[in-house]
Structure formats: structure tokens, C-alpha cells
Motif scaffolding. Sequence first.
Motif, mmCIF file in Angstrom:
data_model
loop_
_atom_site.group_PDB
_atom_site.id
_atom_site.type_symbol
_atom_site.label_atom_id
_atom_site.label_comp_id
_atom_site.label_asym_id
_atom_site.label_seq_id
_atom_site.Cartn_x
_atom_site.Cartn_y
_atom_site.Cartn_z
ATOM 1 N N PRO A 27 -78.664 43.711 -5.655
ATOM 2 C CA PRO A 27 -78.286 45.024 -5.099
ATOM 3 C C PRO A 27 -79.504 45.703 -4.471
ATOM 4 O O PRO A 27 -80.642 45.365 -4.776
ATOM 5 N N ASP A 28 -79.239 46.661 -3.639
ATOM 6 C CA ASP A 28 -80.311 47.468 -3.037
ATOM 7 C C ASP A 28 -81.161 48.052 -4.173
ATOM 8 O O ASP A 28 -80.616 48.647 -5.118
ATOM 9 N N PRO A 29 -82.485 47.894 -4.140
ATOM 10 C CA PRO A 29 -83.326 48.413 -5.235
ATOM 11 C C PRO A 29 -83.150 49.909 -5.484
ATOM 12 O O PRO A 29 -83.391 50.382 -6.592
ATOM 13 N N ALA A 30 -82.727 50.658 -4.486
ATOM 14 C CA ALA A 30 -82.522 52.097 -4.658
ATOM 15 C C ALA A 30 -81.141 52.409 -5.239
ATOM 16 O O ALA A 30 -80.857 53.565 -5.567
ATOM 17 N N SER A 31 -80.330 51.385 -5.394
ATOM 18 C CA SER A 31 -78.971 51.605 -5.876
ATOM 19 C C SER A 31 -78.960 52.010 -7.347
ATOM 20 O O SER A 31 -79.716 51.475 -8.165
ATOM 21 N N THR A 32 -78.099 52.945 -7.687
ATOM 22 C CA THR A 32 -77.908 53.336 -9.086
ATOM 23 C C THR A 32 -76.543 52.879 -9.597
ATOM 24 O O THR A 32 -76.085 53.346 -10.633
ATOM 25 N N ASP A 33 -75.928 51.943 -8.884
ATOM 26 C CA ASP A 33 -74.625 51.406 -9.277
ATOM 27 C C ASP A 33 -74.822 50.482 -10.485
ATOM 28 O O ASP A 33 -75.197 49.316 -10.349
ATOM 29 N N GLN A 34 -74.597 51.027 -11.683
ATOM 30 C CA GLN A 34 -74.845 50.277 -12.914
ATOM 31 C C GLN A 34 -74.007 49.010 -12.995
ATOM 32 O O GLN A 34 -74.479 47.970 -13.470
ATOM 33 N N ALA A 35 -72.766 49.069 -12.513
ATOM 34 C CA ALA A 35 -71.895 47.891 -12.571
ATOM 35 C C ALA A 35 -72.457 46.763 -11.704
ATOM 36 O O ALA A 35 -72.459 45.593 -12.124
ATOM 37 N N ALA A 36 -72.962 47.106 -10.526
ATOM 38 C CA ALA A 36 -73.543 46.080 -9.641
ATOM 39 C C ALA A 36 -74.790 45.458 -10.268
ATOM 40 O O ALA A 36 -74.995 44.243 -10.202
ATOM 41 N N TRP A 37 -75.623 46.290 -10.909
ATOM 42 C CA TRP A 37 -76.820 45.748 -11.568
ATOM 43 C C TRP A 37 -76.459 44.899 -12.779
ATOM 44 O O TRP A 37 -77.100 43.892 -13.053
ATOM 45 N N ASN A 38 -75.417 45.289 -13.512
ATOM 46 C CA ASN A 38 -74.975 44.470 -14.643
ATOM 47 C C ASN A 38 -74.485 43.108 -14.178
ATOM 48 O O ASN A 38 -74.804 42.087 -14.793
ATOM 49 N N TYR A 40 -75.358 41.553 -11.416
ATOM 50 C CA TYR A 40 -76.525 40.810 -10.928
ATOM 51 C C TYR A 40 -77.371 40.278 -12.084
ATOM 52 O O TYR A 40 -77.854 39.151 -12.059
ATOM 53 N N THR A 41 -77.537 41.079 -13.119
ATOM 54 C CA THR A 41 -78.434 40.722 -14.220
ATOM 55 C C THR A 41 -77.804 39.744 -15.202
ATOM 56 O O THR A 41 -78.460 38.813 -15.665
ATOM 57 N N TYR A 42 -76.526 39.933 -15.517
ATOM 58 C CA TYR A 42 -75.950 39.182 -16.636
ATOM 59 C C TYR A 42 -74.883 38.167 -16.276
ATOM 60 O O TYR A 42 -74.689 37.205 -17.022
ATOM 61 N N ASP A 43 -74.155 38.353 -15.196
ATOM 62 C CA ASP A 43 -73.058 37.433 -14.891
ATOM 63 C C ASP A 43 -73.596 36.131 -14.303
ATOM 64 O O ASP A 43 -74.400 36.145 -13.376
ATOM 65 N N ARG A 44 -73.162 35.036 -14.849
ATOM 66 C CA ARG A 44 -73.559 33.715 -14.371
ATOM 67 C C ARG A 44 -72.315 32.875 -14.127
ATOM 68 O O ARG A 44 -71.335 32.968 -14.854
ATOM 69 N N VAL A 45 -72.393 32.035 -13.107
ATOM 70 C CA VAL A 45 -71.314 31.095 -12.820
ATOM 71 C C VAL A 45 -71.795 29.722 -13.262
ATOM 72 O O VAL A 45 -72.889 29.291 -12.901
ATOM 73 N N ASN A 46 -71.004 29.057 -14.075
ATOM 74 C CA ASN A 46 -71.344 27.726 -14.545
ATOM 75 C C ASN A 46 -70.738 26.714 -13.580
ATOM 76 O O ASN A 46 -69.658 26.199 -13.800
ATOM 77 N N THR A 47 -71.475 26.433 -12.509
ATOM 78 C CA THR A 47 -70.972 25.606 -11.425
ATOM 79 C C THR A 47 -70.857 24.144 -11.840
ATOM 80 O O THR A 47 -71.752 23.606 -12.495
ATOM 81 N N LEU A 48 -69.778 23.524 -11.434
ATOM 82 C CA LEU A 48 -69.595 22.092 -11.614
ATOM 83 C C LEU A 48 -69.702 21.455 -10.237
ATOM 84 O O LEU A 48 -68.816 21.590 -9.407
ATOM 85 N N GLY A 49 -70.839 20.820 -9.962
ATOM 86 C CA GLY A 49 -71.063 20.222 -8.642
ATOM 87 C C GLY A 49 -72.306 20.802 -8.005
ATOM 88 O O GLY A 49 -73.255 21.174 -8.698
ATOM 89 N N ASP A 50 -72.320 20.879 -6.671
ATOM 90 C CA ASP A 50 -73.501 21.362 -5.954
ATOM 91 C C ASP A 50 -73.781 22.827 -6.275
ATOM 92 O O ASP A 50 -72.876 23.661 -6.268
ATOM 93 N N HIS A 51 -75.050 23.114 -6.553
ATOM 94 C CA HIS A 51 -75.462 24.454 -6.957
ATOM 95 C C HIS A 51 -76.795 24.783 -6.279
ATOM 96 O O HIS A 51 -77.745 23.994 -6.357
ATOM 97 N N ALA A 52 -76.881 25.929 -5.609
ATOM 98 C CA ALA A 52 -78.130 26.353 -4.958
ATOM 99 C C ALA A 52 -79.030 27.021 -5.989
ATOM 100 O O ALA A 52 -78.583 27.885 -6.742
ATOM 101 N N GLU A 53 -80.295 26.602 -6.015
ATOM 102 C CA GLU A 53 -81.236 27.107 -7.017
ATOM 103 C C GLU A 53 -82.592 27.387 -6.368
ATOM 104 O O GLU A 53 -82.969 26.739 -5.401
ATOM 105 N N TYR A 54 -83.327 28.346 -6.960
ATOM 106 C CA TYR A 54 -84.706 28.593 -6.562
ATOM 107 C C TYR A 54 -85.623 27.852 -7.526
ATOM 108 O O TYR A 54 -85.411 27.860 -8.739
#
Length: 100
Positions: A27-38, A40-54
Amino acid sequence: MLITCPYCGPRDLAEFTYQGDANRARPDPASTDQAAWNVYTYDRVNTLGDHAEYWQHSGGCRAHLKMVRSTLTHAISSVEFVRPHPGHKPSSRRKPGAAP
Ligand SMILES: [Zn+2]
């Protein structure tokens, strides 16, 4: 497992550090949207197959890389620099013992 760094070539997995999921949008660093930050911070997708990673080539050129890896077979289908880095052009690389 070997990872082919675009600058260094094939190197052992031990030289690389996982940096996280490359599919999430921060999210935009200036954003105060708590739901969007939650999300971004905690939700993960457990992908089966090709997955983009850093990843970072922390034991080599230290470049940050984005790769697509299969979570089923660990086969890597692409590796690229996250951002252009002028120091990573092979033509600018000095050979050991060469004059500066
Ligand atoms: Zn490298």
C-alpha cells in the motif's frame, strides 16, 4: 539447487537469501488503511505451481532478483534483476589484476 544469477552465472542456493513473495502490492506508505496494511503484512497465498519470489544474491554480487520458481518441482523458469543496476553490466566489470 543451482540458481543462475544474471550477473554471476549458476551458483549454489546457499549464496542466496529469500526476500519474500513478489506477488503482493505494498500500500501507499502514507496510507492509514489498516485493512490494506493487514492484508499486505499477514495474508499469504500458498501457491501450487509457479510462484514469483524476491531473492538476493547475498553471497555474491548482492543483486536483488525476481524469479519464478515452481513450488512443486523447485524448477526455476526465470530470473531477472528487480531494477536495472549499472554496476551489473558485464562490460563494466574489471578483471582481477587489470589496471583501474
Ligand atoms: Zn550475482
